[in-house]
Design an enzyme around this catalytic site. Structure first.
Site, mmCIF file in Angstrom:
data_model
loop_
_atom_site.group_PDB
_atom_site.id
_atom_site.type_symbol
_atom_site.label_atom_id
_atom_site.label_comp_id
_atom_site.label_asym_id
_atom_site.label_seq_id
_atom_site.Cartn_x
_atom_site.Cartn_y
_atom_site.Cartn_z
ATOM 1 C CE1 TYR A 11 29.439 32.829 -71.997
ATOM 2 C CE2 TYR A 11 29.060 33.353 -69.682
ATOM 3 C CZ TYR A 11 29.269 32.423 -70.673
ATOM 4 O OH TYR A 11 29.297 31.091 -70.344
ATOM 5 N N GLY A 12 29.270 39.400 -73.371
ATOM 6 C CA GLY A 12 28.947 40.822 -73.181
ATOM 7 C C GLY A 12 27.802 41.335 -74.026
ATOM 8 C CD GLU A 24 37.937 34.586 -75.677
ATOM 9 O OE1 GLU A 24 38.024 33.443 -76.128
ATOM 10 O OE2 GLU A 24 38.149 34.859 -74.468
ATOM 11 C CB CYS A 75 35.783 43.607 -69.490
ATOM 12 S SG CYS A 75 35.879 42.081 -70.474
ATOM 13 C CB THR A 76 38.373 39.432 -66.402
ATOM 14 O OG1 THR A 76 37.466 38.632 -67.180
ATOM 15 C CG2 THR A 76 37.748 39.726 -65.059
ATOM 16 C CG HIS A 77 38.299 39.007 -72.267
ATOM 17 N ND1 HIS A 77 37.331 38.468 -71.457
ATOM 18 C CD2 HIS A 77 38.521 38.087 -73.245
ATOM 19 C CE1 HIS A 77 36.968 37.278 -71.930
ATOM 20 N NE2 HIS A 77 37.680 37.024 -73.013
ATOM 21 C CB CYS A 107 33.053 36.664 -66.096
ATOM 22 S SG CYS A 107 32.059 37.226 -67.483
ATOM 23 C CG ASN A 108 33.978 42.869 -64.608
ATOM 24 O OD1 ASN A 108 33.959 43.582 -63.619
ATOM 25 N ND2 ASN A 108 35.109 42.361 -65.075
ATOM 26 C CB THR A 109 29.465 39.944 -68.706
ATOM 27 O OG1 THR A 109 30.438 40.791 -69.327
ATOM 28 C CG2 THR A 109 28.162 40.043 -69.449
ATOM 29 C CG ASP A 148 36.178 35.251 -68.398
ATOM 30 O OD1 ASP A 148 35.195 35.986 -68.187
ATOM 31 O OD2 ASP A 148 36.987 35.475 -69.319
ATOM 32 C CB SER A 149 32.713 34.564 -71.274
ATOM 33 O OG SER A 149 33.651 35.597 -71.464
HETATM 34 N N1 DGL Z 1 35.629 38.753 -69.376
HETATM 35 C C1 DGL Z 1 34.271 39.010 -69.218
HETATM 36 C C2 DGL Z 1 33.967 40.208 -68.375
HETATM 37 O O1 DGL Z 1 34.716 40.475 -67.463
HETATM 38 C C3 DGL Z 1 33.323 38.821 -70.347
HETATM 39 C C4 DGL Z 1 33.683 39.147 -71.703
HETATM 40 C C5 DGL Z 1 32.650 38.648 -72.712
HETATM 41 O O2 DGL Z 1 32.502 37.435 -72.815
HETATM 42 O O3 DGL Z 1 32.010 39.492 -73.341
HETATM 43 O O4 DGL Z 1 32.973 40.863 -68.546
#
Ligand code: DGL
Length: 280
Positions: A48-49, A164, A198-200, A79-81, A16-17
């Site tokens: 990353y988003g 984060e 988003c996994t966060h 990570c979805n992104t 993941d990011s």
């Molecule tokens: N956790 C990530 C996701 O699922 C990315 C979040 C990010 O870095 O913006 O998209």
């Protein structure tokens, strides 16, 4: 390049990011305790988003190559992104050259599969990063499986930085939680199911539950990704190499180890072994 990589399949790689992939890792480790894992968080370059397609692809490919070097033959983009912007290119263009026997899987498809049985109103909402929303990956994947479901999404650019920076439980966070939920419900008041794309975001779940109406089901992806991976490993015995270390996990981060340990220990209830690495 193939001959330079470790041949014996090692741990399953989870990327993941930042910290978000820990929500996926936890569920995978619970569901598949007989494997070993390597977690890689690119915390130094998160989020990353808000980054371009090209940059997310470049960073994700670097991470996948690093996990391959560390012995992983199967990598989950938790990570979805990265799943939205890099997965397909890596599968189609890079894997055949790197090693056609290695696999990289994403998190969007397994999440989408479950929605058809959950929504009654056939109206679902997606909360995700700007990159994931802009990619249209969720509506595209949903409509491949369930053309009758209406999909509306809202980008939540403040949520990842809050996680984060270890602000998930703090008061100021409430404003941003309410803001994006209200935007989504204004777009479509018939939504009965909201995917945290988003996994966060599961790390913000107590506050999300506080502000979302009780009749709306909130879906965190971890258990669906874990179930889908279990199924994948049954269907692909060539990947099904069980390790002997029993659910071990090594953690790698691109930022300082002590920052990772401090933040990750809020989410993980265990002592962890963290190494700092550089991605290039
Ligand atoms: N956790 C990530 C996701 O699922 C990315 C979040 C990010 O870095 O913006 O998209």
């Amino acid at each position: 390049m193939k001959q330079q990589l470790p041949y014996t399949p090692g741990p399953i790689g989870v990327f993941d990011s930042g910290y978000g992939g820990l929500t996926i890792l936890n569920k995978i480790r619970e569901r598949l305790p007989e494997y070993d894992y390597i977690y890689l968080g690119d915390n130094a370059r998160t989020p990353y988003g808000t980054r371009s397609f090209e940059i997310v692809y470049e960073f994700t490919l670097q991470a996948v190559n690093k996990l391959f070097e560390l012995g992983c033959h199967l990598v989950i983009l938790a990570c979805n992104t990265a799943s939205a912007k890099a997965l397909r290119s890596i599968q189609m263009n890079n894997l055949p050259k790197i090693d056609p026997e290695r696999r990289v899987l994403g998190v969007i498809r397994p999440t989408v599969e479950c929605t058809g049985n959950i929504t009654q109103s056939r109206h679902i909402g997606i909360l995700a990063t700007a990159g994931t929303i802009k990619s249209e990956s969720y509506p595209l994947e949903v409509h491949k499986l369930y053309p009758d479901i209406q999909v509306n999404g809202v980008a939540c650019p403040m949520w990842v930085p809050l996680v984060e920076n270890n602000e998930a439980q703090n008061e100021g966070t409430d404003y941003f939680i309410r803001k994006y939920i209200n935007q989504l419900l204004q777009k479509d008041s018939q939504i009965d199911t909201v995917i945290l794309g988003c996994t966060h975001y599961p790390l913000l779940l107590p506050k999300i539950q506080q502000y979302i109406p009780d009749n709306i089901r909130v879906i965190a992806q971890g258990e669906y990704v874990a179930e889908s991976l279990k199924d994948y490993l049954c269907r692909h015995p060539e990947m099904d190499i069980k390790c002997t270390k029993n659910n071990s996990c090594l953690f790698y981060t691109t930022e300082a180890e002590d920052k990772f340990i401090e933040s990750a220990s809020t989410f993980l209830n265990q002592q962890i072994n963290v190494k700092r690495i550089t991605l290039e």
